[in-house]
Enzyme design. Structure first.
Site, PDB file in Angstrom:
ATOM      1  N   HIS A 121     -73.510 -27.474   3.540  1.00 38.46           N
ATOM      2  CA  HIS A 121     -72.771 -26.283   3.848  1.00 38.46           C
ATOM      3  C   HIS A 121     -71.552 -26.215   2.625  1.00 38.46           C
ATOM      4  O   HIS A 121     -71.349 -25.284   2.171  1.00 38.46           O
ATOM      5  CB  HIS A 121     -71.940 -26.346   5.353  1.00 38.46           C
ATOM      6  CG  HIS A 121     -71.183 -25.298   5.256  1.00 38.46           C
ATOM      7  ND1 HIS A 121     -69.916 -25.556   5.267  1.00 38.46           N
ATOM      8  CD2 HIS A 121     -71.276 -24.013   5.718  1.00 38.46           C
ATOM      9  CE1 HIS A 121     -69.140 -24.491   5.623  1.00 38.46           C
ATOM     10  NE2 HIS A 121     -70.154 -23.446   6.054  1.00 38.46           N
ATOM     11  N   CYS A 124     -78.165 -35.372 -37.355  1.00 41.68           N
ATOM     12  CA  CYS A 124     -77.819 -35.459 -35.957  1.00 41.68           C
ATOM     13  C   CYS A 124     -76.499 -36.292 -35.901  1.00 41.68           C
ATOM     14  O   CYS A 124     -76.251 -36.707 -34.768  1.00 41.68           O
ATOM     15  CB  CYS A 124     -78.979 -36.110 -35.111  1.00 41.68           C
ATOM     16  SG  CYS A 124     -79.317 -37.663 -35.697  1.00 41.68           S
TER      17      CYS A 124
END
Length: 794
Positions: free
Chosen positions: A419, A749
């Site tokens: 919830h 990279c």
């Protein structure tokens, strides 16, 4: 005369105004999807006409309207007293004779069809509920294991009354719904015996990033209310939709929840006393509540439902422990992430970090700060002021009137479909759930910062920390003459980062996955039986839920790799085999006994030399097994393999042969083998290395330190470390041009292009094929290279 009772199999989505969204959806699935493989328990619904006639014939409609007239729903005390008074009015008023008769007749038929000692769920379904642009989830009541006609009638009365729960009254006002235009339908549905099985919630998208190609499933033992309420930390699973559709193993991720309690049937039949919460056996909680086949069966049903409705769905399910079957209990549209247009990214970035007070599961990617308001019960929720950080054990719909005041929400219990998580997403505020002991670790009134911007883990820091918010438009990104890829090693962020403009992952570090998701030295797992009792106990706890120590390593590594691959498919994901140094390997659980004590691990036992050595080959084999599982079994062939720190051509050949021995042969099943070009020898002998590999990915960090002869970890000479040095650029030029002559892949990279956009421009001019950047620098560098700038809102 309008019907008061209608059977589910006579209903469809055009009946929302008659029986509400939840019941209309149940009817739609029973009528249209049963033949396709969606299993929904049968039942019947009372209609909106029955509800309105009940109010009108008793005079309740006017009395309720008078009570609500002029109510300030932000006055928590007034809301509570008004809501209680209205609910009592409803409960005290008898049903009309006709309504009671029709429910009685329908119940008798349903009970006869169910056979045995049948029990039922009585669910609420509001006529304004489960619309694509509003979620009324949990606003009204559901009653489980209801047995006998008298209890069913009483539960229906309580369902009608629950339309006037405090949270439901408040929610309708804030969503702009007129109280007098919302009716209540009760659904009476055969119970699935998940009390002796399992239950949970699933979404046909990732709830945090909005990534559409996965089904996200939560599961725990017993009735599903504990998952929905956030009373347990459930198991979590991700299933990749395209892989599932291809008939291949499709479970990407498994996260074992603590599952400390479960809701089961009680021995009492009285209203509100028919279920109870009990502790889960410790051994049972250390196992997953579903196996992979069950997870995939649920995902298949979810996909059928999503395809039928044509939108992402929020689905509750249950596994019947008696017949072993999986059932769909309700389905509603997902109403938060599916409404996100996706053309603008909002990035929260923490500038400072205080002491970590607590951690849990991050909901969303935002940051919030304010004074902590530690609340023991919803009775004290009136103390929450606008801008407070709400910290409590768990929330339920009773809390909703004040949740919108909070700058952030923190709970001890709950998973990502509980919830608190659902409401936080809807409100657009950060939440950290499942912290365990946040209410004990955070002091009421102290300033805290709640960060959900650092991956799957959410952090509660002491003090108000500085952070910035960047708004980035993704519309009309300019073209570039090369590809921008990303360095991504954290599978937790894969779905989120996939939303950025990119051409794939240029560097996925296996050591990051091993450190984050495994944490144990592979040798200690291979030789588990030789470990001392204390270490065995630590390892046994760590590998809970997996078949054995070795399977744990292979499966967890495959989960990390497959999550990255699935997030970016069909774009390439270049996975670098583990490049831990010996001191880093020693820091893993059980690692110190297997690693040498080296003076300079940066230049020692790492990369290709480690893989081909006799005492590490069996560890390297586990990495190969994981990659083979991802590529060959799951079919994610967008994964390329990269080998780091290759000193000589002979080493290169030895590693390639070793990969082939383990079923990873260059060229087979489209496998590309890339080499990290990070030593001067790699650039100087580029053509010889390219005879063995399909291309280079340049590692500018190591190439710079080895070219300039410095230790990048030494603060004394750190000022000399610069990837833009002419000597480094000369070697970069040699490597790039060699690849271009040979028609082979070449990318970079290393950190350099992320730190220095002008280096990225030089590489672009050199003709490099791709530059792989850290995700936080992608947009800025992209626009810089295109001659534009990105705006920032602090």
């Amino acid at each position: 005369m309008q019907d008061y009772v209608i059977w589910f199999d006579e209903l469809g989505m055009n009946d929302v105004d008659r029986v509400g969204g939840k019941n209309a959806s149940l009817g739609e699935m029973i009528s249209n999807l049963a033949a396709a493989g969606v299993s929904v328990p049968g039942g019947f619904a009372t209609t909106a006409a029955a509800y309105w006639d009940f109010l009108d014939e008793s005079g309740l409609r006017k009395r309720i309207g008078d009570a609500l007239d002029g109510l300030d729903v932000d006055d928590v005390d007034a809301l509570a007293s008004t809501g209680a008074a209205i609910r009592q009015m409803v409960l005290d008023t008898p049903f009309t004779e006709r309504l009671e008769r029709e429910i009685t007749e329908a119940y008798a038929r349903l009970e006869a069809e169910a056979g045995g000692e049948a029990s039922f769920a009585v669910r609420s379904s509001a006529t304004a509920e489960d619309l694509p642009d509003a979620s009324f989830a949990g606003q009204q009541e559901t009653f489980l294991n209801v047995r006998g006609l008298d209890n069913v009638l009483l539960a229906v009365k309580h369902v009608f009354a629950s339309l006037f729960n405090d949270r439901a009254i408040s929610y309708r006002v804030h969503q702009g719904f007129d109280h007098a235009q919302v009716a209540l339908s009760a659904g009476i549905q055969r119970m699935v015996r998940s009390d002796v099985g399992a239950a949970g919630v699933m979404f046909t998208m990732d709830t945090e990033s909005g990534f559409r190609d996965v089904v996200f499933i939560t599961a725990s033992y017993g009735l599903g209310e504990t998952v929905v309420q956030g009373a347990v930390n459930p198991d979590e699973f991700y299933v990749h939709k395209p892989t599932l559709a291809a008939g291949r193993p499709a479970v990407l991720r498994r996260t074992l929840g603590s599952k400390a309690i479960k809701m089961v049937y009680s021995d009492e039949a009285g209203h509100g006393r028919s279920v109870q919460t009990v502790d889960v056996d410790a051994a049972e909680s250390q196992r997953f509540s579903l196996d992979d086949n069950e997870v995939q069966d649920l995902a298949r049903q979810a996909l059928i439902i999503e395809q039928h409705y044509g939108r992402p769905m929020d689905i509750e399910w249950g596994k019947d422990g008696r017949d072993g079957k999986l059932y769909i209990l309700q389905a509603r549209p997902e109403t938060v992430k599916s409404r996100d247009g996706g053309q603008t990214l909002q990035r929260y970035q923490l500038k400072d970090q205080g002491a970590v007070l607590a951690t849990g599961r991050a909901i969303g990617q935002r940051i919030g700060a304010g004074p902590a308001r530690v609340i023991a019960s919803h009775k004290d929720m009136g103390t929450v002021q606008p801008g407070d950080v709400l910290i409590t054990d768990m929330t339920d719909p009773d809390w909703e009137p004040i949740m919108k005041r909070a700058a952030a929400i923190v709970t001890n219990r709950g998973g990502r479909t509980c919830h608190a998580a659902i409401i936080a997403r809807e409100l657009g505020i950060p939440a950290v759930v499942g912290c365990g002991d946040a209410t004990e670790r955070v002091r009421d009134g102290q300033d805290v910062t709640v960060s959900c911007a650092e991956g799957d883990t959410g952090y509660i820091y002491g003090g108000k920390q500085d952070f910035e918010i960047k708004e980035v438009s993704l519309a009309d990104m300019p073209d570039l003459p090369f590809k921008i890829m990303m360095n991504v090693g954290n599978p937790d962020r894969a779905f989120d980062f996939a939303n950025l403009p990119n051409e794939g992952i240029g560097l996925a570090r296996l050591e990051f996955i091993i450190n984050r998701m495994i944490g144990i030295h592979p040798k200690a797992l291979l030789e588990f039986d030789r470990q001392d009792d204390d270490l065995k106990e630590v390892i046994t706890t760590q590998i809970a839920g997996y078949a054995d120590p070795v399977s744990f390593f292979v499966d967890r590594l495959a989960e990390g790799i497959s999550t990255l691959a699935a997030a970016f498919t069909p774009k390439p994901v270049i996975v670098r085999m583990s490049d831990f140094k010996s001191n880093e390997y020693a820091n893993l659980i059980g690692g110190s006994q297997y690693e040498p004590d080296e003076e300079n691990p940066m230049l020692g036992y790492r990369g290709a030399s480690r893989y081909i050595s006799e005492n590490f080959r069996d560890c390297f084999a586990l990495e190969c097994q994981a990659l083979k599982k991802v590529r060959d079994d799951m079919g994610l062939t967008n994964v390329w393999i990269m080998i780091p720190f290759v000193r000589t051509v002979d080493e290169a050949k030895a590693v390639v042969d070793l990969l082939a021995e383990h079923g990873l042969k260059r060229g087979e099943n489209d496998l590309k083998l890339i080499m990290m070009c990070e030593l001067p020898s790699n650039a100087l002998l580029a053509d010889q290395f390219l005879d063995v590999f399909d291309g280079f990915s340049i590692g500018s960090n190591d190439l710079t330190q080895l070219t300039l002869g410095l230790d990048r970890d030494s603060g004394l000479i750190a000022h000399l470390f610069d990837e833009r040095n002419d000597a480094v650029k000369a070697l970069l030029h040699m490597a790039i041009q060699a690849c271009r002559r040979r028609g082979k892949y070449v990318g970079i990279c290393g950190q350099g292009p992320s730190d220095h956009p002008e280096l990225a421009r030089w590489l672009m001019d050199e003709g490099i094929e791709s530059v792989s950047l850290n995700p936080d620098s992608v947009i800025q560098t992209w626009l810089y290279l295109a001659g534009q700038e990105v705006g920032t809102d602090d």
